[in-house]
Design an enzyme around this catalytic site. Structure first.
Site, PDB file in Angstrom:
ATOM      1  N   HIS A  99      14.064   9.974  28.275  1.00 17.55           N
ATOM      2  CA  HIS A  99      13.678  10.525  29.578  1.00 17.55           C
ATOM      3  C   HIS A  99      12.519   9.736  30.181  1.00 17.55           C
ATOM      4  O   HIS A  99      12.478   9.487  31.391  1.00 17.55           O
ATOM      5  CB  HIS A  99      13.303  11.996  29.412  1.00 17.55           C
ATOM      6  CG  HIS A  99      13.235  12.742  30.702  1.00 17.55           C
ATOM      7  ND1 HIS A  99      12.583  13.941  30.832  1.00 17.55           N
ATOM      8  CD2 HIS A  99      13.737  12.481  31.934  1.00 17.55           C
ATOM      9  CE1 HIS A  99      12.684  14.375  32.057  1.00 17.55           C
ATOM     10  NE2 HIS A  99      13.383  13.505  32.755  1.00 17.55           N
ATOM     11  N   GLU A 158      13.843   6.563  31.708  1.00 20.36           N
ATOM     12  CA  GLU A 158      14.468   6.832  33.011  1.00 20.36           C
ATOM     13  C   GLU A 158      13.424   6.860  34.124  1.00 20.36           C
ATOM     14  O   GLU A 158      13.598   6.238  35.184  1.00 20.36           O
ATOM     15  CB  GLU A 158      15.217   8.160  32.954  1.00 20.36           C
ATOM     16  CG  GLU A 158      15.739   8.643  34.296  1.00 20.36           C
ATOM     17  CD  GLU A 158      15.615  10.148  34.466  1.00 20.36           C
ATOM     18  OE1 GLU A 158      15.137  10.586  35.530  1.00 20.36           O
ATOM     19  OE2 GLU A 158      15.997  10.883  33.532  1.00 20.36           O
ATOM     20  N   HIS A 159      12.315   7.577  33.909  1.00 21.19           N
ATOM     21  CA  HIS A 159      11.278   7.693  34.938  1.00 21.19           C
ATOM     22  C   HIS A 159      10.613   6.349  35.208  1.00 21.19           C
ATOM     23  O   HIS A 159      10.242   6.052  36.348  1.00 21.19           O
ATOM     24  CB  HIS A 159      10.229   8.720  34.506  1.00 21.19           C
ATOM     25  CG  HIS A 159      10.643  10.127  34.758  1.00 21.19           C
ATOM     26  ND1 HIS A 159       9.953  10.981  35.603  1.00 21.19           N
ATOM     27  CD2 HIS A 159      11.692  10.849  34.294  1.00 21.19           C
ATOM     28  CE1 HIS A 159      10.544  12.159  35.632  1.00 21.19           C
ATOM     29  NE2 HIS A 159      11.605  12.110  34.835  1.00 21.19           N
TER      30      HIS A 159
END
Length: 593
Positions: free
Chosen positions: A41, A44-45
């Protein structure tokens, strides 16, 4: 479909609402389980970045995959949108693997704010990943700050696992320039990853789990074959509450039920299970659903439309085969039963983040009893319902759309919401009137705070009067309220609620929706919030803003010092067990004339 030499699959999608859509199989957060939860995650950011004045873009991280998309706001920027998406993965022609200069600390703070937002508004419960060895929430927490050096190393290692056959790309217009761009970027990936992780996901066998959920559910493991996947596609066109999930190489068929007795009846009568196919399979699925199929099942090497004949000609044999597989799996206890539970004191297990739940072994012997035909919710022709913001049932419709996002599409309009769905009136009424659904929709009241304080600033009601009716969504339309806001010398009010947030009214001659969007992205880059909602008030250049944040003091200071804001009146909420609104005085803040 165009297959690049290294195995990347490229699909032209002329009717797609996105300019480019990139899916990465075997790249989701289940890969974090043997390493460090949250790396996927976080990656992704870090990767996604764009000019929000020219493009709209988003990304998501799921259990088994990642996906990214970008769309230009102007037609002439179409190729630039593709170049922007490619730049998230490649810099100066090479794959991005060096994150030494990235300010990871701010991204981790943003992840914590996203967790807080999702936990306040939704229940983040990933049961399969938890049972497989992960947590109930796997999106990353502040604890990652304690291992920044390890995080940087893992980010680079994760990028080096990208391989051609795991990449799926949808493009709205596959021009020669677009194809050349993809070939010199994604086309240069190796056919095989440089490292193959030893993903250690435990076996899941014969479990009942009690967690906050809107429905009863069964997750039954079946053979991960093309026949079973096609059978699930057939079922999804006929029934609302049938879907699939994947965990590693395992395939689970999920069935949801409104009533407990229907869930029990399914298990009792599984030996006589017979699904009814749709008259004709049309494959009317969204781009997201189709992309999820390709990244969850990398062995799908053809355009989905190529399977249309098989889906219609062999639908019945496919369903009979799936039924037999389901019966065998139930006999062998290859299943998980989900029971809704909203009691915080009822638990016997917890994950590493102290999320609590009750996990039991399933005793199917107790399911013996009289036969009952489970209640089915078959898909109906598409219909719409419009619900005004003043309708007390609005919260129920919103909760329904959030609980079943694939079955109901919610659109916010100036005077209400429009819900597009495929349910009959009787089915929708039964769902929304069920005891479990009502408990679920009321179990996360934090979402109401946005509307509680919007009502406080935009209507003539006191905070006490509004709080008395907090279970009914605010009965007003902010655009129609002509009350004149008078800003007092005291521009800040501190309250205590069950949540941590900042909200209030901002005014400035140059304040606009575009300016608020820029502010949101600046605050996100600082790691101070995940999302900022705003509503235009009747007065010129006046907006109501709301943001959940674990850093409410910093967010307030940003707005208080913002050059575009000439006047402001904000409420800063700190989290506490006992709510305290005593600081709010209506006559001080708003003068109604």
């Amino acid at each position: 479909m165009i297959l690049l030499e290294n195995g990347v699959r490229v699909f032209p999608k002329p009717g797609m609402g996105k300019d480019i859509y990139i899916g990465l199989a075997n790249f989701g957060f289940e890969n974090d389980v043997p390493e460090l939860l949250g790396v996927a995650h976080l990656l992704e950011h870090i990767l996604i970045s764009f000019d929000y004045t020219r493009f709209v873009a988003n990304a998501s991280t799921a259990r088994t995959y990642m996906s990214f998309w970008c769309r230009a706001l102007r037609a002439e920027d179409y190729l630039a949108a593709l170049e922007t998406a490619v730049s998230w993965f490649f810099a100066r022609g090479a794959l991005r693997t060096d994150f030494s200069r990235v300010r990871i600390r701010n991204y981790v703070r943003e992840l914590e704010n996203e967790y807080y937002f999702r936990n306040e508004v939704f229940h983040c419960m990933d049961i399969l990943t938890f049972l497989g060895g992960g947590d109930l929430y796997n999106g990353g927490r502040l604890s990652m700050l304690e291992q920044l050096d390890a995080v940087r190393e893992l980010l680079g290692k994760r990028m080096r696992r990208l391989a051609g056959p795991n990449v799926v790309i949808f493009v709205r217009e596959l021009s020669p320039a677009a194809l050349a761009l993809l070939e010199r970027s994604f086309g240069t990936l190796p056919r095989f990853p440089s490292t193959i992780p030893a993903t250690r996901l435990g076996s899941i066998h014969n479990k009942a789990v009690l967690v906050p959920a809107p429905f009863y559910a069964l997750l039954i493991q079946v053979d991960n074959t093309v026949e079973n996947v096609l059978a699930v596609i057939c079922l999804a066109e006929s029934y609302h509450f049938v879907d699939y999930e994947t965990l590693g190489e395992r395939l689970y068929v999920s069935f949801a039920f409104v009533h407990e007795q229907d869930c029990e009846a399914f298990l009792r009568n599984v030996g006589e299970l017979r699904f009814e196919p749709a008259p004709r399979v049309e494959l009317n699925y969204s781009d997201d659903y189709v992309m999820n199929l390709y990244v969850n099942f990398p062995w799908l090497q053809h355009d989905l439309a190529d399977y249309l004949y098989t889906l219609n000609a062999d639908c019945v044999p496919l369903l009979r085969g799936l039924e037999e597989n389901l019966r065998r799996s139930v006999r062998e206890r290859q299943l998980v039963v989900v029971y809704p539970s909203f009691s915080p004191s009822l638990f016997n297990s917890r994950d590493r983040q102290d999320h609590r739940l009750l996990v039991l072994d399933v005793d199917l012997a107790r399911s013996a009893g009289p036969a009952r035909v489970p209640r089915t919710f078959r898909r109906q022709p598409r219909a719409e319902v419009f619900v005004r913001y003043g309708d007390p049932a609005l919260l129920d419709y919103v909760a329904f759309a959030l609980a079943r996002p694939r079955a109901a599409a919610l659109r916010r309009l100036p005077r209400g919401v429009r819900l597009a769905h495929g349910f009959s009136h009787a089915d929708m009424h039964e769902i929304m009137a069920s005891e479990t659904f009502i408990k679920y929709s009321r179990s996360r009241p934090a979402a109401l705070f946005q509307y509680i304080f919007l009502a406080f600033f935009a209507t003539g009601r006191s905070i006490a009067e509004i709080l008395e009716r907090r279970e009914a969504l605010v009965s007003f339309d902010a655009r129609r309220c002509v009350n004149r806001l008078v800003f007092a010398k005291r521009a800040r009010y501190d309250v205590v609620t069950k949540s941590s947030f900042v909200c209030g009214v901002l005014r400035g001659p140059r304040l606009s929706e575009a300016a608020l969007t820029r502010a949101m992205w600046e605050l996100k880059r600082k790691g101070l919030l995940y999302s900022l909602e705003h509503t235009r008030m009747h007065a010129k250049h006046t907006f109501y803003v709301f943001a959940f944040s674990i850093y409410p003091e910093q967010v307030y200071r940003y707005f208080a010092r913002w050059q575009l804001v000439s006047k402001h009146c904000c409420v800063v909420s700190m989290r506490g067990e006992r709510e305290d609104y005593s600081a709010l005085r209506k006559e001080v803040v708003v003068n109604f004339v």
